[in-house]
Design a protein around this motif. Sequence first.
Motif, PDB file in Angstrom:
ATOM      1  N   ARG A  46       0.952  -1.293  -0.041  1.00 58.51           N
ATOM      2  CA  ARG A  46      -0.068   0.023  -0.020  1.00 58.51           C
ATOM      3  C   ARG A  46       0.888   1.261  -0.031  1.00 58.51           C
ATOM      4  O   ARG A  46       0.307   2.377   0.078  1.00 58.51           O
ATOM      5  CB  ARG A  46      -1.023   0.046   1.499  1.00 58.51           C
ATOM      6  CG  ARG A  46      -1.751  -1.032   1.460  1.00 58.51           C
ATOM      7  CD  ARG A  46      -3.047  -1.012   2.360  1.00 58.51           C
ATOM      8  NE  ARG A  46      -3.743   0.358   2.181  1.00 58.51           N
ATOM      9  CZ  ARG A  46      -4.733   0.555   1.360  1.00 58.51           C
ATOM     10  NH1 ARG A  46      -5.141  -0.403   0.552  1.00 58.51           N
ATOM     11  NH2 ARG A  46      -5.279   1.676   1.340  1.00 58.51           N
ATOM     12  N   THR A  47       2.099   1.304  -0.057  1.00 63.29           N
ATOM     13  CA  THR A  47       3.063   2.411   0.278  1.00 63.29           C
ATOM     14  C   THR A  47       3.787   2.317  -1.010  1.00 63.29           C
ATOM     15  O   THR A  47       4.440   1.490  -1.312  1.00 63.29           O
ATOM     16  CB  THR A  47       3.835   2.333   1.490  1.00 63.29           C
ATOM     17  OG1 THR A  47       2.835   1.935   2.725  1.00 63.29           O
ATOM     18  CG2 THR A  47       4.604   3.549   1.738  1.00 63.29           C
ATOM     19  N   GLN A 115       2.327   7.639   6.256  1.00 65.72           N
ATOM     20  CA  GLN A 115       1.095   7.597   6.240  1.00 65.72           C
ATOM     21  C   GLN A 115       0.366   8.799   6.920  1.00 65.72           C
ATOM     22  O   GLN A 115       0.850   9.155   7.792  1.00 65.72           O
ATOM     23  CB  GLN A 115       0.112   6.335   6.811  1.00 65.72           C
ATOM     24  CG  GLN A 115      -1.282   6.040   6.501  1.00 65.72           C
ATOM     25  CD  GLN A 115      -2.157   6.591   7.371  1.00 65.72           C
ATOM     26  OE1 GLN A 115      -2.022   7.220   8.156  1.00 65.72           O
ATOM     27  NE2 GLN A 115      -3.598   6.504   6.724  1.00 65.72           N
ATOM     28  N   THR A 116      -0.513   9.637   6.195  1.00 67.51           N
ATOM     29  CA  THR A 116      -0.899  10.831   6.506  1.00 67.51           C
ATOM     30  C   THR A 116      -1.418  11.110   8.152  1.00 67.51           C
ATOM     31  O   THR A 116      -0.983  12.371   8.495  1.00 67.51           O
ATOM     32  CB  THR A 116      -1.832  11.621   5.450  1.00 67.51           C
ATOM     33  OG1 THR A 116      -1.774  12.947   5.629  1.00 67.51           O
ATOM     34  CG2 THR A 116      -3.320  10.940   5.745  1.00 67.51           C
ATOM     35  N   TRP A 223      -2.382   6.588  -1.664  1.00 64.11           N
ATOM     36  CA  TRP A 223      -1.286   7.247  -0.731  1.00 64.11           C
ATOM     37  C   TRP A 223      -1.141   8.772  -1.492  1.00 64.11           C
ATOM     38  O   TRP A 223      -1.063   9.618  -0.477  1.00 64.11           O
ATOM     39  CB  TRP A 223       0.071   6.426  -1.230  1.00 64.11           C
ATOM     40  CG  TRP A 223       1.036   6.888  -0.181  1.00 64.11           C
ATOM     41  CD1 TRP A 223       1.581   6.521   1.258  1.00 64.11           C
ATOM     42  CD2 TRP A 223       2.133   7.898  -0.509  1.00 64.11           C
ATOM     43  NE1 TRP A 223       2.416   7.185   1.525  1.00 64.11           N
ATOM     44  CE2 TRP A 223       2.870   7.982   0.639  1.00 64.11           C
ATOM     45  CE3 TRP A 223       2.277   8.804  -1.762  1.00 64.11           C
ATOM     46  CZ2 TRP A 223       4.024   9.127   0.856  1.00 64.11           C
ATOM     47  CZ3 TRP A 223       3.362   9.743  -1.597  1.00 64.11           C
ATOM     48  CH2 TRP A 223       4.298   9.729  -0.196  1.00 64.11           C
ATOM     49  N   ASP A 226      -3.925  11.145  -0.434  1.00 62.58           N
ATOM     50  CA  ASP A 226      -3.552  11.564   1.130  1.00 62.58           C
ATOM     51  C   ASP A 226      -2.498  12.648   0.919  1.00 62.58           C
ATOM     52  O   ASP A 226      -2.437  13.607   1.878  1.00 62.58           O
ATOM     53  CB  ASP A 226      -3.187  10.328   2.001  1.00 62.58           C
ATOM     54  CG  ASP A 226      -4.517   9.675   2.462  1.00 62.58           C
ATOM     55  OD1 ASP A 226      -5.784  10.056   2.165  1.00 62.58           O
ATOM     56  OD2 ASP A 226      -4.312   8.464   2.753  1.00 62.58           O
ATOM     57  N   MET A 362       1.451   2.272   8.255  1.00 64.37           N
ATOM     58  CA  MET A 362       1.146   2.153   6.872  1.00 64.37           C
ATOM     59  C   MET A 362       0.132   1.074   6.073  1.00 64.37           C
ATOM     60  O   MET A 362      -0.577   1.350   5.288  1.00 64.37           O
ATOM     61  CB  MET A 362       2.431   1.704   5.958  1.00 64.37           C
ATOM     62  CG  MET A 362       3.419   2.806   6.287  1.00 64.37           C
ATOM     63  SD  MET A 362       5.092   2.055   5.344  1.00 64.37           S
ATOM     64  CE  MET A 362       5.778   0.892   6.406  1.00 64.37           C
ATOM     65  N   GLY A 365      -3.360   3.117   8.836  1.00 61.11           N
ATOM     66  CA  GLY A 365      -3.576   4.652   9.764  1.00 61.11           C
ATOM     67  C   GLY A 365      -3.641   4.120  11.084  1.00 61.11           C
ATOM     68  O   GLY A 365      -2.981   3.105  11.748  1.00 61.11           O
TER      69      GLY A 365
END
Length: 412
Positions: A46-47, A115-116, A223, A226, A362, A365
Amino acid sequence: MVSRQFPRPAELFELMKFKKPELDGRKRRLDSALTIEDLRRIAKRRTPTAAFDYTDGAAEGELSLRRARQAFRDVEFHPSVLRDVSQVDTSCEIWGGPSALPFGIAPTGFTRLMQTEGEIAGAGAAEAAGIPFTLSTLGTTSIEGVKAANPTGRNWFQLYVMREREISYELVRRADAAGFDTLFFTVDTPVAGARLRDKRNGFSIPPQLTPGTIIDALPRPWWWIDFLTTPKLEFASLTSTGGTVGELLDSAMDPTISFEDLDVIRSLWSGNIVVKGVQSVADARALADRGVDGVVLSNHGGRQLDRAPIPFHLLPDVVREVGADTTVALDTGIMNGADIVSAVALGARFTLIGRAYLYGLMAGGRQGVDRTVEILRSEIERTMKLLGVASLAELEPRHVTQLERLVPRPRA
């Protein structure tokens, strides 16, 4: 001969009960993670590569990190039997206050890059779990922002002594005023380690759009959405000091840092002062003699000096030397609750998790950080029960053998 019969409809219906589908994709994803390694795999999917590798990577050949993790795997447990372990107490006292578990969240820089939600997720999860949260000098949420996210929990601050000393002094004053109760004076970064994954990825802070990053982002649009629709990524506690991100990062590494700097910081700080990055028995002894409240055995997660000592291997010798005089904690390489139990058994009063927390962040959240804590708590409790201990105080060196893989050759 086995007797056979036609299946009874009622028995078939019992076997055909279907689990209600989970429509929340994030919850479904996190529920599927049974270990920290599972969270790592989800995080990697996901990153973007550069951000994931910044978290996952270490210095040069990454030997220090691999050895630290292997050291925990090379443990043999010695359980006791016929003990009442229907209930186990995982709580402890550390640096003048409580923690519901024998670990806290370690300081990590650039956390909103992963992650934001960043440090806000970590601090909120720590408060909910009853464990301490540590903010880095290079954090992307301010000292005051972390306090707002964790108003009733324990907040700790990790300090880099910067070239412009007054910057560090002001951070100490702000953390003190915000009610942070413990300061980690970090001593293992006179210069930055050579993090080769970052160089190969063309990693930068903040991330830059290049043909490579755009291609890498295509399967991970969430990602970038965000990243581009939330506040600018910056060192939140340093925004008033001026300078670019790169200049501030360079300023955080100072090869002139000394014991005299430790004395100055102690004069400014009203809470506990702990030295993080200790890698020898001699240095632990020198710091204990100077009256620090604790030392953290750490090689910075393998991100500074490659081939550095393995903190878990160093632990028994340091505890024998200074454990009666100061509190010994440990980080680097922790990927399982059994790792934490091993460290406590060998004398660590506390441990810190960095990458394990960031993998959860990551992966999902705030909910991902909660899942990290949940996984580690479950592993700690299960390991303690299987060892036959009902509290952390019952853990002793007799419960653990460190199996030898890397044996030093005799010195001439």
